[in-house]
Scaffold this motif. Structure first.
Motif, PDB file in Angstrom:
ATOM      1  N   ASP A   1       0.832  -1.208   0.000  1.00 37.51           N
ATOM      2  CA  ASP A   1       0.000   0.000   0.000  1.00 37.51           C
ATOM      3  C   ASP A   1       0.867   1.258   0.000  1.00 37.51           C
ATOM      4  O   ASP A   1       0.584   2.224  -0.721  1.00 37.51           O
ATOM      5  N   ALA A   2       1.915   1.257   0.817  1.00 36.67           N
ATOM      6  CA  ALA A   2       2.781   2.433   0.889  1.00 36.67           C
ATOM      7  C   ALA A   2       3.482   2.678  -0.443  1.00 36.67           C
ATOM      8  O   ALA A   2       3.595   3.824  -0.907  1.00 36.67           O
ATOM      9  N   VAL A   3       3.939   1.603  -1.084  1.00 36.33           N
ATOM     10  CA  VAL A   3       4.598   1.743  -2.391  1.00 36.33           C
ATOM     11  C   VAL A   3       3.608   2.251  -3.426  1.00 36.33           C
ATOM     12  O   VAL A   3       3.914   3.140  -4.235  1.00 36.33           O
ATOM     13  N   ALA A   4       2.388   1.709  -3.407  1.00 35.71           N
ATOM     14  CA  ALA A   4       1.374   2.126  -4.388  1.00 35.71           C
ATOM     15  C   ALA A   4       0.983   3.584  -4.188  1.00 35.71           C
ATOM     16  O   ALA A   4       0.834   4.336  -5.167  1.00 35.71           O
ATOM     17  N   VAL A   5       0.803   3.992  -2.946  1.00 36.50           N
ATOM     18  CA  VAL A   5       0.438   5.388  -2.678  1.00 36.50           C
ATOM     19  C   VAL A   5       1.536   6.329  -3.153  1.00 36.50           C
ATOM     20  O   VAL A   5       1.276   7.371  -3.772  1.00 36.50           O
TER      21      VAL A   5
ATOM     22  N   ALA B   1       3.726   5.778  -5.548  1.00 37.40           N
ATOM     23  CA  ALA B   1       3.772   5.793  -7.012  1.00 37.40           C
ATOM     24  C   ALA B   1       2.629   6.629  -7.581  1.00 37.40           C
ATOM     25  O   ALA B   1       2.812   7.402  -8.538  1.00 37.40           O
ATOM     26  N   ALA B   2       1.427   6.476  -7.013  1.00 38.72           N
ATOM     27  CA  ALA B   2       0.288   7.262  -7.492  1.00 38.72           C
ATOM     28  C   ALA B   2       0.520   8.752  -7.288  1.00 38.72           C
ATOM     29  O   ALA B   2       0.152   9.579  -8.134  1.00 38.72           O
ATOM     30  N   ALA B   3       1.150   9.096  -6.163  1.00 42.58           N
ATOM     31  CA  ALA B   3       1.432  10.511  -5.900  1.00 42.58           C
ATOM     32  C   ALA B   3       2.403  11.089  -6.915  1.00 42.58           C
ATOM     33  O   ALA B   3       2.380  12.298  -7.191  1.00 42.58           O
ATOM     34  N   ARG B   4       3.229  10.243  -7.510  1.00 39.07           N
ATOM     35  CA  ARG B   4       4.174  10.703  -8.539  1.00 39.07           C
ATOM     36  C   ARG B   4       3.547  10.705  -9.927  1.00 39.07           C
ATOM     37  O   ARG B   4       4.226  10.992 -10.916  1.00 39.07           O
ATOM     38  N   GLY B   5       2.282  10.345 -10.026  1.00 39.91           N
ATOM     39  CA  GLY B   5       1.591  10.352 -11.318  1.00 39.91           C
ATOM     40  C   GLY B   5       1.760   9.076 -12.104  1.00 39.91           C
ATOM     41  O   GLY B   5       1.452   9.047 -13.310  1.00 39.91           O
ATOM     42  N   GLU B   6       2.202   7.994 -11.503  1.00 36.97           N
ATOM     43  CA  GLU B   6       2.369   6.729 -12.216  1.00 36.97           C
ATOM     44  C   GLU B   6       1.025   6.014 -12.343  1.00 36.97           C
ATOM     45  O   GLU B   6       0.106   6.239 -11.556  1.00 36.97           O
TER      46      GLU B   6
ATOM     47  N   ARG C   1       3.774   4.029 -22.732  1.00 46.41           N
ATOM     48  CA  ARG C   1       4.090   5.177 -23.575  1.00 46.41           C
ATOM     49  C   ARG C   1       3.533   6.473 -22.988  1.00 46.41           C
ATOM     50  O   ARG C   1       4.030   7.555 -23.265  1.00 46.41           O
ATOM     51  N   ARG C   2       2.513   6.353 -22.148  1.00 47.86           N
ATOM     52  CA  ARG C   2       1.921   7.531 -21.515  1.00 47.86           C
ATOM     53  C   ARG C   2       2.614   7.900 -20.208  1.00 47.86           C
ATOM     54  O   ARG C   2       2.512   9.032 -19.742  1.00 47.86           O
ATOM     55  N   GLY C   3       3.278   6.930 -19.614  1.00 44.01           N
ATOM     56  CA  GLY C   3       3.945   7.202 -18.352  1.00 44.01           C
ATOM     57  C   GLY C   3       4.328   5.904 -17.660  1.00 44.01           C
ATOM     58  O   GLY C   3       3.985   4.804 -18.114  1.00 44.01           O
ATOM     59  N   PRO C   4       5.074   5.973 -16.550  1.00 48.05           N
ATOM     60  CA  PRO C   4       5.495   4.767 -15.837  1.00 48.05           C
ATOM     61  C   PRO C   4       4.294   3.955 -15.348  1.00 48.05           C
ATOM     62  O   PRO C   4       3.259   4.503 -14.945  1.00 48.05           O
ATOM     63  N   VAL C   5       4.433   2.641 -15.367  1.00 45.39           N
ATOM     64  CA  VAL C   5       3.378   1.711 -14.934  1.00 45.39           C
ATOM     65  C   VAL C   5       3.935   0.853 -13.804  1.00 45.39           C
ATOM     66  O   VAL C   5       5.064   0.351 -13.896  1.00 45.39           O
ATOM     67  N   LEU C   6       3.141   0.693 -12.762  1.00 43.81           N
ATOM     68  CA  LEU C   6       3.543  -0.154 -11.637  1.00 43.81           C
ATOM     69  C   LEU C   6       2.441  -1.171 -11.373  1.00 43.81           C
ATOM     70  O   LEU C   6       1.296  -0.808 -11.106  1.00 43.81           O
TER      71      LEU C   6
END
Length: 963
Positions: A43-47, A49-54, A127-132
């Motif tokens: 959860d911490a990693v996902a939050v 990454a989402a905050a960085r726009g991934e 192609r639109r941005g980083p994916v996690l």
């Protein structure tokens, strides 16, 4: 496991390693036991990454979905944007459409076309941005989805597609080879069916097996893959987590061992603890039991018999299991180790967590337990151990068995094996027929006392309550209540009913009254009532003398001396001398209330550190035999405090953390050891850790009504806040301490040396009159007791701080230099260097920068030699403030102003009125006006306009504590 910000305590290094790997591309494979916190980390990693726009794709399958083909893949692609599907080639669009309709993505399309659906979708998104991809509980992922995700990752999707996957230890472990079978009946350890491509055991070197299923998370990640285990939480982090969830500190501090650092298990167990005695074991909650059983269900059936034998053995070892007929013990234990059920330390076997042994024993049938005890009885080398297992085969009353058990218990008690003796006494009482009812009560009393001294709190409480519940003689009941009082630890304030009942049952028998009164004395002392403590101690001395109990008399006199010293009465020395002359020999578990320990404490308070350390080391040899643990903890605490004052910071930290661990292991009140840890951290660790220990110590002491250590923890907290620059918070903590000490009648400034810290904080806030009054009060009390050079130096240094803050830097230099000489003669390097630091600050305010650098540099050298890390960091900052002033005419960074003067001047420059300044700094308008007058005089200005011009461009600091 539910995510919560508090769960991430202790995960900083793990998260840093994950972020580092993902930032460079590739994947991270996490593994760990159920409940260990994998989901919280994801959860911490996902939050983040989402905050960085991934683009974050989450997948968390459940156990029931393993049999649903492509269920995981369907959940994953449902999170992708519609335009990604529209961009697919026709063959892949058809396969994806079939999947969305709930059909297998085959439909006659080529296998390669099906496999390329996910890689193409991910490439479009990348192609639109980083994916996690965040994949949780991948052990439950259906095999078909796992295969397609793994294929997509093997296609090397590029650094913009990253994966973090987590799985628990294998849910099913089977072994192939002779003598290994799977499947078992309900209620016994059994092997679940292995999922497709699932868990098998593969060789990992000579004599070692490991589950191949642990590689699944790796196969779902793109290369390169970092494999990481999510470790158990450390004791401090787990305790802080549980406290944040509202658990009492004492309960929280003992959950680490019970849970083996597993956060979910600790939270579940902690929530099940009902209000009541700390020693009373709580039932294992259903959720915790199921979590533990999950580990056991992963094992083949025949491993269960080996684990049952280990669970029922007193000290399980590989040799014991072999002697008990478990020929495949080594293989079984390695399988159990791979499943996270046990740990092997050479021959010794430990269940992780220890509650697993209880679950295994309780889930076995009576016939299975009887057979295991029969085998262990035959395997035993010690006759007493064999007798114990034979008795445990059946619970039926038997006169011969009961007498044999009691005789064996007597022998064990005579050899100092208190825990074993207690268990045997309890077994004797349980097997006792009605005809031996009187003997049964004797055995229960003996079980309660030997369990207490043997460190078996649950056994002691069970035996004591059995005595009280029976129609026992008064003497038996009083002795049982004394055991319950001793189990209460620092929480004696909650034992009012037990005290009242014990006194009523003791009647006029001085031999029974004296030990009850002794505990009443200690309870009054802990709750901050010295008058009542002195009265109870006098009654204890009288009763002990009439009973001829010299040991209780000596301990009561020691407490009288402590009360007298606390109240500032010089008679304490004569009272302690009287106690030391008595032919008393307190048992190891009462050593910390005896005269020798009290004499060592007083030597430390009077700064006779070599004498204190020598006596404490001798006492530690005796205290190591204390199975309750309180005496050992107290001696370790005192050794830590002596080491702190003597400038041996590494020793101080080591002793302090040994004391914390010992208190947690014994289930003792944590407030005292957290205070000691805070003091050690202030000297040689970190201010953040010190503040954390002190805050928890304050909460623990409040919860248990321990006024003594509430005041001490407030002192440590005040020091930590002041030195961290949180002056107002520090002063607030110390003012509360002052008020509590006034209520309790405390008058000895050498016990808890808070006066100088409070005075310095008050001076930094501009409260000079209150600061001076605080020091005057301390000097008067010290004079009454006969001031030592140490207290004189301590108060001189504090006075120097106040003078320096009041603009009297010349006098401050003289006093701080004298204090440094005092402490040098006493061989207290930390205090000496602190005095030099104050002297350097005063020299800086006199604008004698060369002299300031000499004093502060000397302080830094001493701090570095003593490993006083936080002091050294503070001193380096102070030294930096004197640099840049060596050039003639260079302006000083603080213009020679005190901290408060500089802050007020800065607010004037910013346009604040005197009233606004007073409101912001919590000062009176009169104090602001007086301070501003001193600022004008020092800077040679006559108006607010001139002052603003003089301060133009100067960075004005917040209010902090002076050095």
């Amino acid at each position: 496991m539910q995510s919560d910000a508090t769960v991430l305590r202790g995960r900083r290094e793990l998260l840093a390693a994950i972020e580092s790997r993902l930032a460079a591309g590739g994947g991270v494979a996490l593994h760990g036991a159920a409940g260990i916190g994998k989901t919280a980390v994801l959860d911490a990693v996902a939050v983040g990454a989402a905050a960085r726009g991934e683009w974050v794709l989450r997948l968390r399958p459940v156990r029931t979905e393993r049999a649903l083909p492509y269920a995981g893949l369907a959940d994953l692609v449902a999170q992708l944007p519609a335009e990604a599907a529209e961009a697919l080639p026709p063959a892949q669009r058809r396969a994806l459409a079939a999947l969305r309709q709930g059909l297998p993505p085959g439909g006659g399309s080529p296998a390669l076309a099906r496999r390329l659906v996910l890689p193409l979708l991910l490439a479009h998104c990348a192609r639109r941005g980083p994916v996690l991809l965040v994949l949780d509980d991948v052990q439950w992922l259906d095999a078909e989805s796992a295969e397609l995700i793994g294929f997509a990752m093997r296609r090397r999707p590029g650094p913009r597609v990253r994966v973090i996957a987590a799985q628990r230890r294998p849910d099913a472990v089977t072994a192939r080879g002779p003598g290994v079978r799977s499947g078992a009946r309900p209620g016994v350890l059994r092997a679940g069916g292995a999922e497709p491509g699932g868990f098998r055991v593969r060789a990992a070197g000579p004599g070692r097996l490991e589950p191949a299923g642990l590689r699944r998370a790796v196969r779902l990640c793109p290369a390169p893959v970092l494999e990481l285990a999510v470790p158990p939480l450390g004791a401090d982090d787990l305790t802080a987590l549980l406290e944040a969830r509202g658990l009492p500190c004492r309960t929280a501090s003992r959950m680490h061992e019970a849970s083996a650092g597993n956060p979910f298990l600790a939270l579940t167990l902690g929530a099940a603890v009902a209000p009541g005695p700390a020693w009373r074991p709580a039932p294992i909650p259903a959720a915790a039991r199921e979590l533990l059983r999950d580990r056991l269900l992963a094992l083949p059936a025949d491993v269960g018999a080996t684990l049952l034998a280990a669970a029922l053995a007193t000290d399980p070892t590989v040799t014991v299991l072999h002697r008990a007929g478990r020929e495949d013990a080594v293989r079984d234990l390695w399988l159990a180790t791979a499943a996270g059920v046990v740990e092997l330390d050479g021959e010794a076997i430990r269940f992780t967590p220890p509650l697993l042994a209880q679950v295994i024993a309780e889930d076995a049938t009576a016939a299975e337990r009887s057979a295991a005890h029969e085998a262990l009885a035959g395997a035993a080398v010690d006759p007493t151990e064999a007798l114990r297992h034979r008795a445990l085969r059946s619970g039926r009353p038997d006169t011969a068995v009961a007498r044999s058990l009691a005789d064996a218990a007597d022998r064990c008690a005579g050899h100092g094996a208190g825990r074993t003796a207690a268990e045997l006494y309890l077994l004797a009482a349980d097997r006792c027929p009605h005809a031996l009812a009187d003997l049964r009560l004797d055995w229960l009393v003996a079980a309660a006392r030997t369990a207490l001294t043997g460190g078996a709190a649950a056994l002691a409480g069970r035996a004591a309550e059995a005595v009280i519940a029976a129609h026992a003689p008064a003497g038996h009941r009083v002795r049982a209540r004394l055991v319950l009082l001793d189990l209460a630890g620092q929480a004696l304030a909650d034992m009012g009913e037990t005290f009242a009942a014990a006194l009523a049952e003791a009647g006029d028998d001085p031999a029974l009254v004296a030990p009850v009164r002794l505990r009443l004395t200690w309870a009054a002392f802990l709750t901050g009532d010295p008058d009542r403590a002195a009265a109870e101690a006098a009654r204890t001395v009288d009763a002990a003398r009439r009973a001829g109990d010299r040991t209780t008399e000596a301990m009561a006199l020691s407490l009288v001396a402590q009360v007298q010293r606390l109240r500032g009465e010089p008679a304490w020395f004569a009272t302690l001398t009287q106690a030391l002359r008595l032919p008393a020999a307190p048992a190891p578990d009462w050593l910390h209330l005896g005269p020798r320990y009290m004499a060592a404490r007083f030597a430390m308070m009077d700064d006779r550190l070599d004498e204190a350390r020598a006596e404490l080391l001798r006492l530690l040899v005796v205290a190591e035999h204390d199975r309750i643990g309180e005496a050992r903890v107290e001696v370790l605490r005192s050794l830590s405090e002596v080491a702190t004052r003597a400038g041996r910071c590494r020793d101080a930290l080591q002793y302090a953390h040994r004391a914390v661990a010992a208190a947690q292991h014994a289930g003792l009140s944590p407030g005292p050891t957290w205070y000691t840890a805070a003091v050690a951290e202030l000297a040689g660790g970190s201010l953040t850790a010190a503040a954390g220990f002190a805050r928890r110590g304050v909460r623990a002491s409040e919860q248990e009504g321990d006024s003594l250590y509430l005041r001490r923890n407030l002192h440590a907290l005040g020091q930590a806040e002041l030195r961290a620059g949180e002056t107002r918070n520090g002063v607030a903590a110390l003012r509360r301490l002052r008020d509590l000490e006034a209520e309790s009648g405390g008058a000895d400034p050498m016990i808890v040396r808070w006066h100088g810290d409070l005075a310095g904080g008050l001076a930094a806030l501009g409260e000079h009159a209150e600061a001076a009054a605080t020091l005057a009060q301390a000097r008067a009390a010290a004079h009454l007791l006969g001031a030592t050079p140490a207290i004189t130096g301590y108060l001189d240094r504090a006075t120097a701080v106040v003078l320096s803050e009041s603009g009297q830097a010349d006098s401050a230099v003289v006093l701080s230099a004298a204090a440094a000489q005092h402490f040098e003669q006493l061989h207290q390097p930390i205090e000496q260097a602190h005095s030099l630091l104050v002297q350097g600050g005063a020299e800086r305010r006199r604008r004698r920068y060369a002299a300031a650098r000499v004093a502060i540099g000397a302080a830094l050298a001493i701090f570095l030699a003593a490993d006083a890390k936080p002091w050294a960091e503070q001193t380096e900052r102070a030294l930096a403030r004197t640099e840049g002033n060596s050039a003639p005419g260079a302006p000083p960074p603080d213009l020679g102003l005190t901290v408060t003067e500089l802050r007020i001047a800065g607010l004037v420059r910013d346009g604040a009125s005197n009233r606004e300044i007073a409101t912001q700094l919590y000062l009176s308008v009169k104090t602001v006006e007086a301070t501003l007058t001193r600022v004008y005089r020092k800077l040679g200005v006559r108006s607010r306009t001139q002052l603003s011009s003089r301060l133009s461009g100067l960075d004005v600091p917040e209010v902090t504590t002076p050095v």
